[in-house]
Design a protein around this motif. Structure first.
Motif, short mmCIF file in Angstrom:
data_model
loop_
_atom_site.label_atom_id
_atom_site.label_comp_id
_atom_site.label_asym_id
_atom_site.label_seq_id
_atom_site.Cartn_x
_atom_site.Cartn_y
_atom_site.Cartn_z
N PRO A 1 10.08 7.01 7.06
CA PRO A 1 8.62 7.07 7.02
C PRO A 1 8.02 6.05 7.97
N ALA A 2 6.97 6.45 8.68
CA ALA A 2 6.35 5.55 9.67
C ALA A 2 4.88 5.93 9.86
N TYR A 3 4.09 4.91 10.18
CA TYR A 3 2.67 5.15 10.40
C TYR A 3 2.09 4.02 11.24
N ILE A 4 0.90 4.26 11.80
CA ILE A 4 0.22 3.26 12.61
C ILE A 4 -1.13 2.95 11.98
N LEU A 5 -1.39 1.66 11.78
CA LEU A 5 -2.64 1.20 11.17
C LEU A 5 -3.54 0.57 12.22
N ASP A 6 -4.85 0.73 12.03
CA ASP A 6 -5.78 -0.04 12.86
C ASP A 6 -6.21 -1.29 12.11
N LYS A 7 -7.21 -1.97 12.64
CA LYS A 7 -7.65 -3.26 12.08
C LYS A 7 -8.02 -3.17 10.60
N ASN B 1 4.06 10.17 10.15
CA ASN B 1 5.02 11.26 10.25
C ASN B 1 5.19 11.94 8.88
N GLN B 2 6.00 12.98 8.84
CA GLN B 2 6.17 13.75 7.62
C GLN B 2 6.84 12.93 6.52
N GLY B 3 7.65 11.94 6.92
CA GLY B 3 8.35 11.13 5.92
C GLY B 3 7.40 10.36 5.03
N ILE B 4 6.42 9.68 5.63
CA ILE B 4 5.47 8.91 4.82
C ILE B 4 4.50 9.83 4.10
N ASP B 5 4.19 10.98 4.69
CA ASP B 5 3.30 11.92 4.03
C ASP B 5 3.95 12.46 2.76
N ALA B 6 5.23 12.79 2.84
CA ALA B 6 5.94 13.27 1.65
C ALA B 6 6.06 12.18 0.60
N LEU C 1 -1.80 11.91 2.63
CA LEU C 1 -2.27 11.61 3.99
C LEU C 1 -2.77 12.87 4.69
N SER C 2 -1.99 13.92 4.64
CA SER C 2 -2.38 15.14 5.35
C SER C 2 -3.55 15.84 4.67
N MET C 3 -3.79 15.57 3.41
CA MET C 3 -4.90 16.19 2.70
C MET C 3 -6.19 15.37 2.75
N THR C 4 -6.12 14.18 3.38
CA THR C 4 -7.27 13.28 3.44
C THR C 4 -7.79 13.22 4.87
N GLU C 5 -9.09 13.36 5.03
CA GLU C 5 -9.68 13.44 6.37
C GLU C 5 -9.47 12.15 7.15
N SER C 6 -9.73 11.00 6.54
CA SER C 6 -9.55 9.72 7.22
C SER C 6 -8.78 8.78 6.30
N ARG D 1 11.27 -2.51 0.14
CA ARG D 1 10.17 -1.75 -0.44
C ARG D 1 10.78 -0.64 -1.31
N GLU D 2 10.30 -0.55 -2.54
CA GLU D 2 10.84 0.43 -3.48
C GLU D 2 9.77 1.45 -3.84
N PHE D 3 10.17 2.71 -3.84
CA PHE D 3 9.23 3.79 -4.12
C PHE D 3 9.88 4.79 -5.08
N MET D 4 9.01 5.51 -5.75
CA MET D 4 9.44 6.65 -6.55
C MET D 4 8.92 7.90 -5.85
N HIS D 5 9.78 8.52 -5.07
CA HIS D 5 9.40 9.70 -4.30
C HIS D 5 9.01 10.83 -5.25
N PRO D 6 7.89 11.53 -5.00
CA PRO D 6 7.43 12.58 -5.91
C PRO D 6 8.47 13.66 -6.18
N GLN D 7 9.33 13.96 -5.20
CA GLN D 7 10.36 14.99 -5.39
C GLN D 7 11.77 14.42 -5.49
N ASP D 8 12.06 13.37 -4.69
CA ASP D 8 13.43 12.90 -4.56
C ASP D 8 13.76 11.67 -5.42
N GLY D 9 12.81 11.18 -6.17
CA GLY D 9 13.07 10.06 -7.06
C GLY D 9 13.13 8.71 -6.37
#
Length: 271
Positions: free
Chosen positions: A123-129, A137-142, A148-153, A228-236
């Motif tokens: 998962p990867a993304y770019i942040l501004d200030k 990318n699709q990894g962080i969106d999933a 992310l993909s469902m939110t305009e900004s 960083r630890e996450f609970m993936h919605p599909q993959d746990g």
């Protein structure tokens, strides 16, 4: 007889030509190809990237009085990777108002940043200030449940503090939330009085008592990597190693990568 070139148009043409010589094919997302006689991009390449004719672009560099839309000037500034001062100078010489206030403030970002995050394994993304998520990318969106993909900004702070799902996805949420506020304060210290920063802080303080609590505590922390630890919605349950880099030409922008644990290699194109 050709119309006499004005001094302002001549300066504009000279500036554009000099800026073109600084941009490598890799910076523009192009392959280097055969050996080049001169540094930088060719006129034909700039024209193609700006979606204008080679003749039209050549006239710009020659300082001829051509009618070019603000959109084309904005695209040209992007292609030439102009910083904020250079971008303002370009629009001043062109006698056109910059249509993009964000780029006017921060400069033009490289054109292939979406390609960059798409080629990263994790998962990867770019942040501004203000922690708006500009590219992802699709990894962080999933991982974020397609938010992310469902939110305009999309904004990372708004995800953490305003989206209920965040507490289930981000493990050890309380600690991560505290660090997020403290790191954000450090990021915006120099621009704390700017309207976009103040509006974001006010909105988050109103919507999230947790954000307001940590913001009022005045804690400041440097951004750190690590587990960083996450609970993936599909993959746990999933573990990642977080790495953050600032873009060399735009220090307000950060590339954040979550590398799956035990992964030692990373496929990333040039930034």
């Amino acid at each position: 007889m050709r119309k006499k070139v004005s001094r302002k148009k001549q300066l504009l043409g000279d500036f554009v030509r000099t800026a073109r010589a600084r941009v490598t094919p890799q910076m523009a997302g192009l392959t280097a190809g055969l050996r080049r006689r001169t540094p930088g991009l060719r006129r034909e390449e700039v024209a193609l990237l700006c979606d204008i004719s080679v003749t039209w672009y050549t006239w710009i560099e020659q300082g001829r009085d051509v009618s070019v839309s603000a959109h084309v000037w904005s695209t040209l500034a992007d292609v030439l990777h102009l910083n904020p001062a250079e971008r303002a100078y370009l629009f001043e010489l062109a006698d056109v108002i910059d249509p993009d206030s964000t780029k006017a403030e921060h400069g033009s970002l490289p054109l292939n940043l979406q390609d960059c995050v798409d080629t990263i394994a994790g998962p990867a993304y770019i942040l501004d200030k203000t922690w708006n998520i500009l590219y992802f990318n699709q990894g962080i969106d999933a991982l974020f449940g397609q938010w992310l993909s469902m939110t305009e900004s999309p904004n990372l702070l708004r995800f953490i503090f305003e989206v209920d799902m965040a507490k289930a996805v981000v493990l050890n949420w309380e600690n991560r939330a505290m660090r997020a506020v403290s790191e954000f304060r450090a990021d915006v210290a120099a621009s704390i009085e700017q309207p976009d920063v103040q509006m974001l802080v006010e909105t988050l303080s109103l919507n999230s008592p947790v954000f307001k609590h940590w913001w009022d505590r005045q804690t400041v922390l440097a951004r750190e990597g690590g587990l960083r630890e996450f609970m993936h919605p599909q993959d746990g349950y999933q573990e990642y190693e977080q790495l953050t880099f600032r873009l060399a030409t735009h220090l307000d922008y950060k590339l954040v990568m979550l590398l799956p644990r035990n992964v030692t290699t990373l496929n990333v194109k040039n930034i």
